[in-house]
Scaffold this motif. Sequence first.
Motif, mmCIF file in Angstrom:
data_model
loop_
_atom_site.group_PDB
_atom_site.id
_atom_site.type_symbol
_atom_site.label_atom_id
_atom_site.label_comp_id
_atom_site.label_asym_id
_atom_site.label_seq_id
_atom_site.Cartn_x
_atom_site.Cartn_y
_atom_site.Cartn_z
ATOM 1 N N CYS A 21 0.820 -1.192 0.000
ATOM 2 C CA CYS A 21 0.000 0.000 0.000
ATOM 3 C C CYS A 21 0.863 1.255 0.000
ATOM 4 O O CYS A 21 1.659 1.459 0.900
ATOM 5 N N CYS A 76 1.421 4.916 8.707
ATOM 6 C CA CYS A 76 0.387 5.296 7.750
ATOM 7 C C CYS A 76 -0.316 6.500 8.378
ATOM 8 O O CYS A 76 -0.628 6.483 9.556
ATOM 9 N N CYS A 100 -7.300 4.878 2.854
ATOM 10 C CA CYS A 100 -8.105 3.719 2.433
ATOM 11 C C CYS A 100 -9.497 3.763 3.045
ATOM 12 O O CYS A 100 -10.417 3.126 2.552
HETATM 13 S S1 SF4 Z 1 -4.178 1.688 6.745
HETATM 14 FE FE1 SF4 Z 1 -4.953 1.837 4.645
HETATM 15 S S2 SF4 Z 1 -3.837 3.527 3.662
HETATM 16 FE FE2 SF4 Z 1 -2.707 2.881 5.506
HETATM 17 S S3 SF4 Z 1 -1.193 1.339 4.808
HETATM 18 FE FE3 SF4 Z 1 -2.998 0.223 5.490
HETATM 19 S S4 SF4 Z 1 -4.243 -0.059 3.664
HETATM 20 FE FE4 SF4 Z 1 -2.766 1.586 3.208
#
Ligand code: SF4
Lengths: 176, 332
Positions: free
Chosen positions: B179, B196, B236
């Motif tokens: 991701c 994230c 996401c």
């Molecule tokens: S929380 Fe969502 S945006 Fe963040 S790394 Fe995981 S899948 Fe990707």
Amino acid sequence: MHWRAGLDPKGAKIVRGAGSRLSCVLVQPLLSRVVRRIGDRHPSVFARLGIYKKSAFLIDPVELPFALHLCPDPEAPAFRAVPRDSTPHAQAMIRGRFMLLLELVDSQRDGDAAFFSRDLEVSGDTEAVVRLRNALDDVEGSIAEEAAGILGAPGRAILARLRRAYKSEAEGFQQA
Amino acid sequence: MSPGELICPAGTPAALRTAVDAGADAVYCGFQNATNARNFPGLNFTPDELAGAVAHAHSKASKVLLALNTYPPAGKVDLWRAAADTGARLGVDAFIVADMGVADYIARTYPDIRIHLSVQAAASSPEAIRYYCENFGVKRVVLPRILTIPEIRSIRKEIPCEIETFIFGNHGLMVEGRCSLTNYLTGQSTNMDGVCSPASDVEFVRHDDGTMSSRLAGFAIDCFGCGEKAGYPTICKGRYTVPHRSDAYYAFEEPVSLNLARLLPELIDAGVHAFKIEGRQRSKSYVRSVVSAFRAAVDDIRAGRPANITDLVALTEGQKQTQGAFATKKWR
Ligand code: SF4
């Protein structure tokens, strides 16, 4: 409160402001002792706060007549009750019901869950809030009980009573 | 019967002790840097704290798994190697690893310490998993959350290592380990930086009408109505307007958490060796509640009793839960 009934809105605001200032003066000595005691007993909190130990946090227990202004600086820790109509500058703001905030400090409730349910609001510098949360969550034992303990038996009795009142209120909500 | 080991999260020493006391078979944690996928401000362990944590866990017969599950930038492996050296010196029971270079270093330098393949490696086929087992001696794979239980059962028959699956917590987009959505806005990602939606880029704004917007790096990613349940400020889970729809909608994933409590018997029967609870960024309160609930459920199942399953919906993101792809590929 019926003593306000005869006042016009502006008058009520002035009375509320005066009540808020009086409450601040009354709780101030206790708050200062609480933050010094917690800082002395749990110095690791400052390491987790990092540079944010020099920041100011506004903690707003919505049903109390005042907000709380916290500066967790180990060299000059300060925790003040401040009137809502003239809050000093803060990097971050945390808002919720008083007992929720107390339960979060004591890790009886989960901060993310309270945020998801919208019972807890944060604004301003999110990193400051995350650091404060993580720093307090690493404290073993109950900060609320330590704070109540400063006042001895009466303090512990007040805390126990608050907890009971909040529990029955929360149960009432669930049944509703 | 598979042991159904409970693998529990800890972001602080106090959370680790809480997890151990609540019945964790193993606790996973990380250092205060980019070597792990929860590199959040004020979270994680110093080497001294990890030493104390290992001693405490071992005294209660629990294990400590050290997450080194991010990818070093090319040529900059020193931080990851130093973290592995420290973990080995402090006596951790296993390393959770995603990057092949990190796995190779550990396999050569510390051949007696177990390597678990992180979900960040996104190994979901028998071929991929066997590759890691053959080349780096991987003893356990943490499967991505994209597989149904029949698929897990069939993979189990074709691989020489244990399987660990997530059973509760954050439900990220279905391309774990790949991701880069956040990288697009903030320049940082879970895979490389361990974070994230860095907190320093997140902003919540309360509007006068009671609604609340969440913003990442200045971009609005959601706006919650009064009383509407909220989720994490990750791209996401953002709600977007798109040309082909009149309303804003969750284009990738909704704010929702995984909860496989009711699928535990099937997962055990499919040969899943260990169950992972997500949430190193969560509080001791979360750790206590979730670990105790799953401890009781696994113990019931292993003893042949009907599982007593505690309701955990109050702890879920958006206060909604899903069985995701484990129940059906049509889950979204
Ligand atoms: S929380 Fe969502 S945006 Fe963040 S790394 Fe995981 S899948 Fe990707």
